[in-house]
Each structure stands twice: as C-alpha cells, then as structure tokens.
Motif scaffolding. Structure first.
Motif, PDB file in Angstrom:
ATOM      1  N   PHE A 110       0.816  -1.209   0.000  1.00  0.00           N
ATOM      2  CA  PHE A 110       0.000   0.000   0.000  1.00  0.00           C
ATOM      3  C   PHE A 110       0.849   1.259   0.000  1.00  0.00           C
ATOM      4  CE2 PHE A 110      -2.647  -3.340   1.662  1.00  0.00           C
ATOM      5  CZ  PHE A 110      -3.915  -3.070   1.164  1.00  0.00           C
ATOM      6  N   ALA A 111       0.183   2.368  -0.343  1.00  0.00           N
ATOM      7  CA  ALA A 111       0.792   3.697  -0.281  1.00  0.00           C
ATOM      8  C   ALA A 111      -0.251   4.662   0.242  1.00  0.00           C
ATOM      9  CB  ALA A 111       1.262   4.140  -1.670  1.00  0.00           C
ATOM     10  N   HIS A 112       0.211   5.798   0.737  1.00  0.00           N
ATOM     11  CA  HIS A 112      -0.735   6.838   1.127  1.00  0.00           C
ATOM     12  C   HIS A 112      -1.414   7.373  -0.123  1.00  0.00           C
ATOM     13  CE1 HIS A 112       1.954   6.793   4.699  1.00  0.00           C
ATOM     14  NE2 HIS A 112       0.810   7.007   5.329  1.00  0.00           N
ATOM     15  N   ALA A 113      -2.713   7.583  -0.037  1.00  0.00           N
ATOM     16  CA  ALA A 113      -3.471   8.073  -1.179  1.00  0.00           C
ATOM     17  C   ALA A 113      -3.027   9.493  -1.534  1.00  0.00           C
ATOM     18  CB  ALA A 113      -4.963   8.054  -0.858  1.00  0.00           C
ATOM     19  N   PRO A 114      -3.113   9.854  -2.805  1.00  0.00           N
ATOM     20  CA  PRO A 114      -2.670  11.197  -3.216  1.00  0.00           C
ATOM     21  C   PRO A 114      -3.541  12.296  -2.623  1.00  0.00           C
ATOM     22  CG  PRO A 114      -3.650  10.006  -5.061  1.00  0.00           C
ATOM     23  CD  PRO A 114      -3.509   9.026  -3.952  1.00  0.00           C
ATOM     24  N   ALA A 115      -2.907  13.243  -1.990  1.00  0.00           N
ATOM     25  CA  ALA A 115      -3.632  14.380  -1.419  1.00  0.00           C
ATOM     26  C   ALA A 115      -4.294  15.168  -2.538  1.00  0.00           C
ATOM     27  CB  ALA A 115      -2.664  15.271  -0.644  1.00  0.00           C
ATOM     28  N   GLY A 116      -5.507  15.619  -2.270  1.00  0.00           N
ATOM     29  CA  GLY A 116      -6.202  16.457  -3.233  1.00  0.00           C
ATOM     30  C   GLY A 116      -7.019  15.706  -4.260  1.00  0.00           C
ATOM     31  N   LEU A 117      -6.919  14.389  -4.285  1.00  0.00           N
ATOM     32  CA  LEU A 117      -7.688  13.585  -5.226  1.00  0.00           C
ATOM     33  C   LEU A 117      -8.777  12.851  -4.464  1.00  0.00           C
ATOM     34  CD1 LEU A 117      -7.704  12.612  -8.255  1.00  0.00           C
ATOM     35  CD2 LEU A 117      -6.507  10.564  -7.428  1.00  0.00           C
ATOM     36  N   PRO A 118     -10.025  12.885  -4.933  1.00  0.00           N
ATOM     37  CA  PRO A 118     -11.080  12.118  -4.244  1.00  0.00           C
ATOM     38  C   PRO A 118     -10.668  10.666  -4.091  1.00  0.00           C
ATOM     39  CG  PRO A 118     -12.048  13.565  -5.885  1.00  0.00           C
ATOM     40  CD  PRO A 118     -10.556  13.647  -6.073  1.00  0.00           C
ATOM     41  N   LEU A 119     -10.929  10.104  -2.927  1.00  0.00           N
ATOM     42  CA  LEU A 119     -10.439   8.761  -2.621  1.00  0.00           C
ATOM     43  C   LEU A 119     -11.012   7.724  -3.585  1.00  0.00           C
ATOM     44  CD1 LEU A 119      -8.597   7.157  -0.784  1.00  0.00           C
ATOM     45  CD2 LEU A 119     -10.490   6.932   0.842  1.00  0.00           C
ATOM     46  N   GLN A 120     -12.254   7.898  -4.030  1.00  0.00           N
ATOM     47  CA  GLN A 120     -12.796   6.984  -5.029  1.00  0.00           C
ATOM     48  C   GLN A 120     -11.901   6.938  -6.257  1.00  0.00           C
ATOM     49  OE1 GLN A 120     -16.807   7.847  -6.221  1.00  0.00           O
ATOM     50  NE2 GLN A 120     -17.712   7.282  -4.252  1.00  0.00           N
ATOM     51  N   GLU A 121     -11.527   8.088  -6.767  1.00  0.00           N
ATOM     52  CA  GLU A 121     -10.753   8.173  -8.005  1.00  0.00           C
ATOM     53  C   GLU A 121      -9.344   7.610  -7.838  1.00  0.00           C
ATOM     54  OE1 GLU A 121     -10.906  12.081  -9.718  1.00  0.00           O
ATOM     55  OE2 GLU A 121     -13.051  12.303  -9.288  1.00  0.00           O
ATOM     56  N   ALA A 122      -8.823   7.640  -6.627  1.00  0.00           N
ATOM     57  CA  ALA A 122      -7.467   7.144  -6.384  1.00  0.00           C
ATOM     58  C   ALA A 122      -7.345   5.657  -6.658  1.00  0.00           C
ATOM     59  CB  ALA A 122      -7.050   7.456  -4.944  1.00  0.00           C
ATOM     60  N   ALA A 123      -8.459   4.925  -6.645  1.00  0.00           N
ATOM     61  CA  ALA A 123      -8.422   3.490  -6.931  1.00  0.00           C
ATOM     62  C   ALA A 123      -8.006   3.198  -8.364  1.00  0.00           C
ATOM     63  CB  ALA A 123      -9.785   2.864  -6.655  1.00  0.00           C
ATOM     64  N   ALA A 124      -8.043   4.196  -9.233  1.00  0.00           N
ATOM     65  CA  ALA A 124      -7.667   4.004 -10.631  1.00  0.00           C
ATOM     66  C   ALA A 124      -6.165   3.924 -10.839  1.00  0.00           C
ATOM     67  CB  ALA A 124      -8.229   5.149 -11.475  1.00  0.00           C
ATOM     68  N   LEU A 125      -5.375   4.299  -9.859  1.00  0.00           N
ATOM     69  CA  LEU A 125      -3.937   4.447 -10.050  1.00  0.00           C
ATOM     70  C   LEU A 125      -3.091   3.183  -9.921  1.00  0.00           C
ATOM     71  CD1 LEU A 125      -1.440   6.264 -10.465  1.00  0.00           C
ATOM     72  CD2 LEU A 125      -1.500   6.753  -8.005  1.00  0.00           C
ATOM     73  N   PRO A 126      -3.293   2.321  -8.916  1.00  0.00           N
ATOM     74  CA  PRO A 126      -2.255   1.335  -8.595  1.00  0.00           C
ATOM     75  C   PRO A 126      -1.825   0.404  -9.722  1.00  0.00           C
ATOM     76  CG  PRO A 126      -3.780   1.546  -6.765  1.00  0.00           C
ATOM     77  CD  PRO A 126      -4.375   2.325  -7.896  1.00  0.00           C
ATOM     78  N   LEU A 127      -2.711  -0.409 -10.269  1.00  0.00           N
ATOM     79  CA  LEU A 127      -2.306  -1.397 -11.268  1.00  0.00           C
ATOM     80  C   LEU A 127      -1.791  -0.730 -12.530  1.00  0.00           C
ATOM     81  CD1 LEU A 127      -2.033  -4.234 -12.417  1.00  0.00           C
ATOM     82  CD2 LEU A 127      -4.473  -4.212 -12.929  1.00  0.00           C
ATOM     83  N   ALA A 128      -2.528   0.245 -13.041  1.00  0.00           N
ATOM     84  CA  ALA A 128      -2.103   0.918 -14.267  1.00  0.00           C
ATOM     85  C   ALA A 128      -0.783   1.649 -14.060  1.00  0.00           C
ATOM     86  CB  ALA A 128      -3.187   1.884 -14.735  1.00  0.00           C
ATOM     87  N   GLY A 129      -0.663   2.324 -12.930  1.00  0.00           N
ATOM     88  CA  GLY A 129       0.560   3.078 -12.674  1.00  0.00           C
ATOM     89  C   GLY A 129       1.776   2.188 -12.517  1.00  0.00           C
ATOM     90  N   LEU A 130       1.642   1.131 -11.724  1.00  0.00           N
ATOM     91  CA  LEU A 130       2.773   0.225 -11.526  1.00  0.00           C
ATOM     92  C   LEU A 130       3.145  -0.485 -12.824  1.00  0.00           C
ATOM     93  CD1 LEU A 130       1.920  -1.293  -8.036  1.00  0.00           C
ATOM     94  CD2 LEU A 130       3.788   0.277  -8.591  1.00  0.00           C
TER      95      LEU A 130
END
Length: 299
Positions: A110-130
């Motif tokens: 896990f990582a700390h969620a990005p500040a300033g981004l709605p927490l729902q939308e933050a779920a879009a980042l992990p797999l695609a980003g990594l």
C-alpha cells in the motif's frame, strides 16, 4: 463482510454478491475499509478462465483498491488507523482480491493516497501506474529518444505517455480517432489511428499496451519493443528482441506515483461507477469495449 465471489470461471454471470469471512490481520498487515475498487482487464481474464491460474474458491476478484485503514498489525509502522491508502493486491497470489467491503493484506503493498484527489478516483492508479512504471524500467533510452506508445489513451498507455514526456522524450501514439485531442493536450506529437500508417524504423522504442505486434515496424534497427499484452509477441527482427512486462506489487513505487498525482504531474481519469453488487454488469459493459476512464466499483 460482503464481497463479489465466483466459484468457477465463466461469463460475468458467475459473479455473485456474497458474504465471506474477513481475513485475520497478521503482524505486517493492514485492514482497509474499501472506498473503491477498479475493474481491470486482468479481472475479466481471471474470471473467464482466459488465464490459467490455480485459484482458491470461492475467489474474490480485483487488484486495485482505495480506502481507509481500520486496523494495523503489530509490526506495522508506515500506516495508522484512519489514514487514506491505495494498494495493488495481485489477486491470484492472495486468498481474496479487492472487490469487497474490506481488504486485508501486507502493508508493504500500500501507499498513502494522493492528497487532493477524491479517494474513489485514487483506486484508478495502482495497477495501471505500476504497470507503466515497471514497463518503462525495462527500456534503456538515451536522452531525448523518441518513443511510440500503442493504446496511448488507455489506463496504462496514458500514464506511460505522461512519464515519458516528463522525462524529456518525444512521444507519438497509436490510438483511436476520438482520443486524438486528449492525447495532444497531454503533449503527444503525432497520433496515428491505423497500424498500417505507422512509420518505419523511426522510434528508439515502442511501448505496446494494446497488443499490436505489427507496431514493431516503427522501432529503429536495434531498438526496443516491450509489451504488456497477452497477445502473441512479434518475432525478433532487425536486431530487435521483443520483451514482455509483467506487473509486480510494490508499495514504494506506488507511493512515488501517488506523490506525482498529488503534485499535479500525473492524471488518471476515471469513468463509470457501479455499486459493488453490480460487478457482473460492470464486467459486461467493460468487455463490450468503448469505455474511457477507469471503471470503479463502490461498496
């Protein structure tokens, strides 16, 4: 807790909204109350049986998650209860994935969620980003080397494009006609919409996120071709040895990506949202194609 389960592989209708026992929190684990889980191609391939995996049934799909820490193991120091986090849990390697009300897994995922981004939308980042970060790490690019990205408007492709541009590489793309404007807004140069229109031997590397083996034609002699797709890879040619990139869990890399999002240097669009109980419908719609932005499931 409530979760999406399946007891055999098959079409989306094998998915059910069931009650499953919560997993215990080990010394290095955290328990996260899920805000959102994202739908990824690997979820569909796992559920359908396209991937040959040794699954434990009932299986809970899902790799991406955002949520709030509700319990920590005795050895966890990185997170505290109440913090917002994101994570990538490689579902086939774990008893449960992320399509659930709670996710319990090693804190190092896990990582700390990005500040300033709605927490729902933050779920879009992990797999695609990594996936994007680890794919680009397989390339050796001289300063200013031009790169072509296929599927450049998709979840992985769009992140790869942004990271390459930030590193000073001119980026061209293969994408749909409807995505030309958004890619040019990111800073992409030429956007090709047909494989047959790709130039010959012009780019130091091709990052193939869409399974377009023929895009190897755009790689310069002795250049690099790396793909994330499960389609057959092109044969070696002109000193080019195609490579395949698989994603690994990595909380430290994910934190770097989260920080880039918080700083406004990386964007990850989201699309349709479905209640968790409607995961089967989300899979139906996803497999039909044409969606833009990461599809999210909300408990």
């Amino acid at each position: 807790m409530k979760a999406i389960t399946f007891h055999r592989t098959g079409d989306p209708d094998v998915l059910a909204f069931d009650e499953v026992p919560e997993l215990p929190v080990g010394p290095q684990d955290i328990r996260v109350t899920v805000t959102a889980a994202a739908v990824n191609p690997v979820d569909l391939k796992t559920r359908s049986g396209f991937l040959t995996l040794n699954l434990t049934y009932p299986s809970v799909p899902g790799w991406d998650v955002s949520g709030v820490v509700t319990e920590t193991g005795s050895e966890v120091t990185r997170f505290t209860v109440g913090e917002q986090v994101i994570g990538m849990v490689a579902q086939p390697a774990h008893r449960y994935g992320t399509y659930a009300e709670q996710v319990t897994a090693d804190a190092r995922l896990f990582a700390h969620a990005p500040a300033g981004l709605p927490l729902q939308e933050a779920a879009a980042l992990p797999l695609a980003g990594l996936t994007a970060v680890q794919t680009l790490a397989k390339l050796t690019l001289p300063a200013g080397a031009p790169v072509l990205v296929t599927g450049a408007a998709g979840a992985v492709g769009r992140i790869a494009v942004q990271l390459l541009l930030a590193a000073g590489h001119p980026v061209d793309a293969l994408a749909r006609t409807g995505d030309i404007a958004s890619l040019r807004d990111l800073g992409v140069g030429t956007v090709h919409t047909r494989t047959e229109d790709l130039p010959d031997a012009t780019h130091t590397a091709v990052v193939d996120t869409a399974g377009v083996a023929a895009a190897i034609r755009a790689v310069a002699d002795a250049g690099q071709f790396v793909s994330i797709d499960d389609n057959p890879q092109p044969a070696p040619e002109r000193g080019i040895t195609p490579g395949k990139s698989y994603v690994d869990e990595n909380g430290d890399q994910l934190q770097t990506l989260s920080d880039l999002v918080a700083a406004g240097r990386l964007t990850v669009p989201t699309g349709r949202r479905y209640p968790l109980a409607d995961a089967a419908r989300a899979h139906h719609d996803f497999s039909a194609g044409g969606l833009r932005g990461k599809v999210l499931l909300l408990p």
